[in-house]
Design a protein around this motif. Structure first.
Motif, mmCIF file in Angstrom:
data_model
loop_
_atom_site.group_PDB
_atom_site.id
_atom_site.type_symbol
_atom_site.label_atom_id
_atom_site.label_comp_id
_atom_site.label_asym_id
_atom_site.label_seq_id
_atom_site.Cartn_x
_atom_site.Cartn_y
_atom_site.Cartn_z
ATOM 1 N N ALA A 211 0.865 -1.179 0.000
ATOM 2 C CA ALA A 211 0.000 0.000 0.000
ATOM 3 C C ALA A 211 0.900 1.227 0.000
ATOM 4 O O ALA A 211 2.038 1.174 0.478
ATOM 5 C CB ALA A 211 -0.925 0.009 1.209
ATOM 6 N N SER A 212 0.399 2.327 -0.551
ATOM 7 C CA SER A 212 1.219 3.529 -0.606
ATOM 8 C C SER A 212 0.349 4.765 -0.593
ATOM 9 O O SER A 212 -0.830 4.730 -0.976
ATOM 10 C CB SER A 212 2.113 3.528 -1.857
ATOM 11 O OG SER A 212 1.317 3.526 -3.028
ATOM 12 N N LYS B 116 5.437 4.205 1.526
ATOM 13 C CA LYS B 116 5.139 2.951 0.836
ATOM 14 C C LYS B 116 5.408 1.816 1.807
ATOM 15 O O LYS B 116 6.501 1.720 2.373
ATOM 16 C CB LYS B 116 5.998 2.798 -0.413
ATOM 17 C CG LYS B 116 5.679 1.548 -1.230
ATOM 18 C CD LYS B 116 6.553 1.453 -2.478
ATOM 19 C CE LYS B 116 6.252 0.180 -3.268
ATOM 20 N NZ LYS B 116 7.136 0.037 -4.430
ATOM 21 N N LEU B 117 4.427 0.964 2.013
ATOM 22 C CA LEU B 117 4.569 -0.066 3.038
ATOM 23 C C LEU B 117 4.128 -1.431 2.550
ATOM 24 O O LEU B 117 3.351 -1.558 1.597
ATOM 25 C CB LEU B 117 3.795 0.330 4.297
ATOM 26 C CG LEU B 117 2.284 0.552 4.174
ATOM 27 C CD1 LEU B 117 1.517 -0.721 4.512
ATOM 28 C CD2 LEU B 117 1.834 1.678 5.074
ATOM 29 N N LEU C 108 14.981 -6.966 8.048
ATOM 30 C CA LEU C 108 13.877 -6.052 7.797
ATOM 31 C C LEU C 108 14.365 -4.791 7.083
ATOM 32 O O LEU C 108 13.727 -4.297 6.144
ATOM 33 C CB LEU C 108 13.188 -5.683 9.107
ATOM 34 C CG LEU C 108 12.348 -6.784 9.770
ATOM 35 C CD1 LEU C 108 11.941 -6.363 11.179
ATOM 36 C CD2 LEU C 108 11.115 -7.112 8.935
ATOM 37 N N CYS C 109 15.495 -4.285 7.533
ATOM 38 C CA CYS C 109 16.068 -3.095 6.907
ATOM 39 C C CYS C 109 16.420 -3.363 5.445
ATOM 40 O O CYS C 109 16.108 -2.563 4.558
ATOM 41 C CB CYS C 109 17.308 -2.659 7.691
ATOM 42 S SG CYS C 109 18.124 -1.198 7.032
ATOM 43 N N GLU C 110 17.057 -4.497 5.180
ATOM 44 C CA GLU C 110 17.441 -4.839 3.808
ATOM 45 C C GLU C 110 16.213 -5.104 2.940
ATOM 46 O O GLU C 110 16.201 -4.763 1.754
ATOM 47 C CB GLU C 110 18.373 -6.047 3.816
ATOM 48 C CG GLU C 110 19.736 -5.745 4.436
ATOM 49 C CD GLU C 110 20.646 -6.951 4.463
ATOM 50 O OE1 GLU C 110 20.158 -8.068 4.152
ATOM 51 O OE2 GLU C 110 21.826 -6.797 4.794
ATOM 52 N N PHE C 111 15.186 -5.707 3.535
ATOM 53 C CA PHE C 111 13.948 -5.956 2.792
ATOM 54 C C PHE C 111 13.340 -4.635 2.323
ATOM 55 O O PHE C 111 12.945 -4.489 1.163
ATOM 56 C CB PHE C 111 12.960 -6.721 3.672
ATOM 57 C CG PHE C 111 11.615 -6.930 3.039
ATOM 58 C CD1 PHE C 111 11.407 -7.945 2.117
ATOM 59 C CD2 PHE C 111 10.546 -6.106 3.361
ATOM 60 C CE1 PHE C 111 10.164 -8.136 1.522
ATOM 61 C CE2 PHE C 111 9.299 -6.283 2.774
ATOM 62 C CZ PHE C 111 9.114 -7.301 1.857
ATOM 63 N N CYS C 112 13.268 -3.661 3.227
ATOM 64 C CA CYS C 112 12.709 -2.360 2.868
ATOM 65 C C CYS C 112 13.558 -1.680 1.788
ATOM 66 O O CYS C 112 13.026 -1.095 0.837
ATOM 67 C CB CYS C 112 12.625 -1.465 4.106
ATOM 68 S SG CYS C 112 11.293 -1.921 5.240
ATOM 69 N N HIS C 113 14.865 -1.774 1.935
ATOM 70 C CA HIS C 113 15.760 -1.152 0.949
ATOM 71 C C HIS C 113 15.635 -1.825 -0.420
ATOM 72 O O HIS C 113 15.511 -1.158 -1.448
ATOM 73 C CB HIS C 113 17.197 -1.224 1.435
ATOM 74 C CG HIS C 113 18.207 -0.782 0.414
ATOM 75 N ND1 HIS C 113 18.244 0.496 -0.093
ATOM 76 C CD2 HIS C 113 19.205 -1.460 -0.214
ATOM 77 C CE1 HIS C 113 19.214 0.593 -0.987
ATOM 78 N NE2 HIS C 113 19.813 -0.580 -1.080
ATOM 79 N N ASN C 114 15.629 -3.155 -0.430
ATOM 80 C CA ASN C 114 15.605 -3.895 -1.694
ATOM 81 C C ASN C 114 14.281 -3.750 -2.434
ATOM 82 O O ASN C 114 14.240 -3.799 -3.671
ATOM 83 C CB ASN C 114 15.892 -5.379 -1.443
ATOM 84 C CG ASN C 114 17.309 -5.617 -0.955
ATOM 85 O OD1 ASN C 114 18.199 -4.794 -1.171
ATOM 86 N ND2 ASN C 114 17.527 -6.736 -0.271
ATOM 87 N N HIS C 115 13.190 -3.582 -1.677
ATOM 88 C CA HIS C 115 11.865 -3.518 -2.305
ATOM 89 C C HIS C 115 11.240 -2.131 -2.239
ATOM 90 O O HIS C 115 10.064 -1.962 -2.564
ATOM 91 C CB HIS C 115 10.934 -4.547 -1.654
ATOM 92 C CG HIS C 115 11.399 -5.964 -1.826
ATOM 93 N ND1 HIS C 115 11.124 -6.712 -2.951
ATOM 94 C CD2 HIS C 115 12.158 -6.760 -1.022
ATOM 95 C CE1 HIS C 115 11.675 -7.915 -2.833
ATOM 96 N NE2 HIS C 115 12.310 -7.968 -1.667
ATOM 97 N N TYR D 249 10.447 -0.055 0.319
ATOM 98 C CA TYR D 249 9.424 0.219 1.319
ATOM 99 C C TYR D 249 10.010 1.074 2.433
ATOM 100 O O TYR D 249 11.198 0.992 2.744
ATOM 101 C CB TYR D 249 8.873 -1.078 1.917
ATOM 102 C CG TYR D 249 8.114 -1.937 0.934
ATOM 103 C CD1 TYR D 249 6.966 -1.456 0.303
ATOM 104 C CD2 TYR D 249 8.533 -3.234 0.630
ATOM 105 C CE1 TYR D 249 6.274 -2.234 -0.609
ATOM 106 C CE2 TYR D 249 7.843 -4.018 -0.275
ATOM 107 C CZ TYR D 249 6.716 -3.508 -0.894
ATOM 108 O OH TYR D 249 6.027 -4.280 -1.797
ATOM 109 N N ASN D 250 9.138 1.892 3.060
ATOM 110 C CA ASN D 250 9.531 2.664 4.236
ATOM 111 C C ASN D 250 9.147 1.955 5.525
ATOM 112 O O ASN D 250 9.680 2.270 6.589
ATOM 113 C CB ASN D 250 8.849 4.041 4.264
ATOM 114 C CG ASN D 250 8.873 4.753 2.930
ATOM 115 O OD1 ASN D 250 7.868 4.748 2.241
ATOM 116 N ND2 ASN D 250 9.993 5.343 2.584
ATOM 117 N N LEU D 251 8.196 1.020 5.428
ATOM 118 C CA LEU D 251 7.607 0.443 6.635
ATOM 119 C C LEU D 251 7.060 -0.943 6.331
ATOM 120 O O LEU D 251 6.621 -1.212 5.212
ATOM 121 C CB LEU D 251 6.494 1.372 7.132
ATOM 122 C CG LEU D 251 5.762 1.042 8.432
ATOM 123 C CD1 LEU D 251 5.440 2.335 9.189
ATOM 124 C CD2 LEU D 251 4.461 0.288 8.145
#
Length: 469
Positions: A263-264, A269-270, A292-299, A301-303
């Motif tokens: 959702a964004s 963007k989360l 979690l940090c890498e997941f947000c960076h790679n995809h 997302y902020n949250l």
């Protein structure tokens, strides 16, 4: 069946995963991308691509293919990259149990929907969701029908029939449509797909789970009576449940991708992921904060909102929820919105978290699944975006410099203190995300021209009589 000059008749296994009857000659688009080409009618579920979305797309497309007034070839497209599908362990289990091959399926990264739409060769039926995500908003005018069981979020239109009912499973509504309009389409395979999905979505029809409705029960019984050789209800449900909750060997990233919706709104963007274990167990995973940090960076997302689900004595659901963001502002805003929600109230109670970037909660309202939480998040994003628009400056929302700082920090995620990072461990070979796999970056999109060429080649191999048409 007469041959339309706009189509080639081929013996193609594309629909045979649904029913042996579909192994008969089927019509498929074969005239390239000329303006006179009829194009494709894509039936597609939501981006989580759970079992309900998969089965609803497959079976409704098959039902559509049997319609005499079908002007475009109905094609079920699974709304997820092929490389991520093996993570849906319950779906792959059901396919195996019904003797269907996932190799025959088409996935979102293999069909250029935007290209087809640009060439005016696309119509869409949405199942198990009723609005397209922002990234697909330009496809909206291609939507000609909706069948869903989520909260209605799209405006009504005479050109787009909408069937939305708050039943436990979208597969129930698909079963109803087939039973009323073309009951002969149902066979053992189709019935088992629909039946297994209804059982899993409705938690074996247990009232205490808060999912099943009278209509779900009605059509589960309908399928049982019409196909007495279906697997026993309890045994099938338990097998599917075990497969769904089997996350052994999955990395944190794979667990987040297994059942995720995005959702964004504005700058936020989360991801909202269902996690199939207790929150305590999830928070104890090695290297979690780093992952979690890498997941947000790679995809991008902020949250992340992680909604965990487990069952007490295999019946009573236990729901917990975690909100992760390296931005204090985003984390606090999202947490407060969920805590203050009234429709429905989630009855969140704080619980301890070993990480400063993760807020953890026990969810007292165990009936509030992600289907109920997503509208809360959507309303929060709309309100947040409205405030930003009215103020004309995002800083007026007291967002300070966290967002910009997060963007630079995301280039180098902080290591979890004293915890070995599992982010560098290659994912399990059970799927195509293994290190060095040629599918690491996903499959190339298939343009309309290449899609037609592939189908034409299959036609020439499968049915030499179709050559030269």
């Amino acid at each position: 069946m007469g041959r339309d000059k706009r189509f080639a008749v081929i013996r193609y296994e594309f629909l045979s995963y649904i029913s042996p009857a579909a192994c008969d000659t089927v019509l498929f688009h074969s005239q390239g991308c000329s303006k006179n080409s009829p194009g494709l009618h894509v039936v597609m579920g939501n981006e989580a691509c759970d079992m309900d979305s998969m089965v609803s797309a497959l079976t409704f497309a098959y039902f559509r293919s049997k319609s005499l007034d079908c002007k475009r070839m109905p094609v079920p497209v699974l709304n997820v990259p092929r490389a991520e599908f093996p993570l849906r362990s319950d779906s792959t289990f059901l396919l195996r149990e019904t003797g269907l091959s996932q190799d025959c399926l088409l996935f979102r990264d293999e069909v250029d929907l935007h290209g087809l739409h640009k060439n005016k060769q696309l119509t869409l039926t949405l199942v198990d969701h009723n609005v397209l995500p922002r990234a697909d908003s330009e496809l909206e005018d291609a939507v000609v029908e909706v069948i869903d069981h989520h909260l209605l979020q799209r405006p009504t239109s005479p050109s787009c029939p909408v069937t939305v009912e708050p039943v436990g499973s979208c597969a129930t509504l698909v079963t109803e449509r087939i039973a009323q309009k073309a009951p002969d389409v149902l066979d053992q395979q189709v019935a088992q797909l629909l039946y297994g999905t209804i059982l899993l979505d409705c938690v074996n029809m247990a009232p205490e789970a808060g999912k099943v409705t009278p209509k779900d029960s009605q059509y589960a019984v309908f399928l049982e009576k019409r196909f007495p050789k279906l697997p026993k209800r309890g045994a099938l449900f338990q097998s599917l449940q075990n497969a769904k909750f089997d996350v052994s060997g999955l990395s944190t990233e794979q667990m987040l991708l297994k059942d995720m919706k995005a959702a964004s709104g504005g700058d936020l963007k989360l991801a909202v992921s269902v996690i199939y274990m207790t929150l305590e167990a999830f928070l104890q995973r090695r290297g979690l904060q780093q992952a979690l940090c890498e997941f947000c960076h790679n995809h991008n997302y902020n949250l992340v909102v992680a909604m965990t689900i487990s069952f007490i004595d295999n019946k009573q659901p236990l729901r917990q929820l975690a909100v992760y963001s390296s931005s204090t502002v985003y984390r606090e805003e999202m947490s407060k919105a969920l805590e203050k929600a009234k429709n429905p109230s989630l009855d969140l109670k704080p619980m301890s978290s070993p990480y400063p970037d993760v807020k953890a909660f026990i969810q007292g309202n165990t009936l509030a699944s992600r289907k109920k939480v997503m509208p809360i998040i959507a309303d929060f994003l709309k309100e947040r975006e409205r405030k930003v628009y009215q103020s004309g400056n995002i800083e007026d929302l007291d967002l300070d410099d966290d967002f910009n700082q997060d963007q630079s920090d995301s280039q180098q995620c902080p290591e979890d203190a004293g915890i070995e990072d599992d982010g560098q461990v290659p994912p399990t070979p059970m799927n195509s995300l293994v290190e060095g796999c040629p599918l690491d970056n996903g499959l190339p999109k298939i343009s309309p021209e290449v899609l037609v060429e592939k189908v034409t080649k299959m036609a020439s191999m499968e049915d030499t009589s179709s050559e030269g048409q």
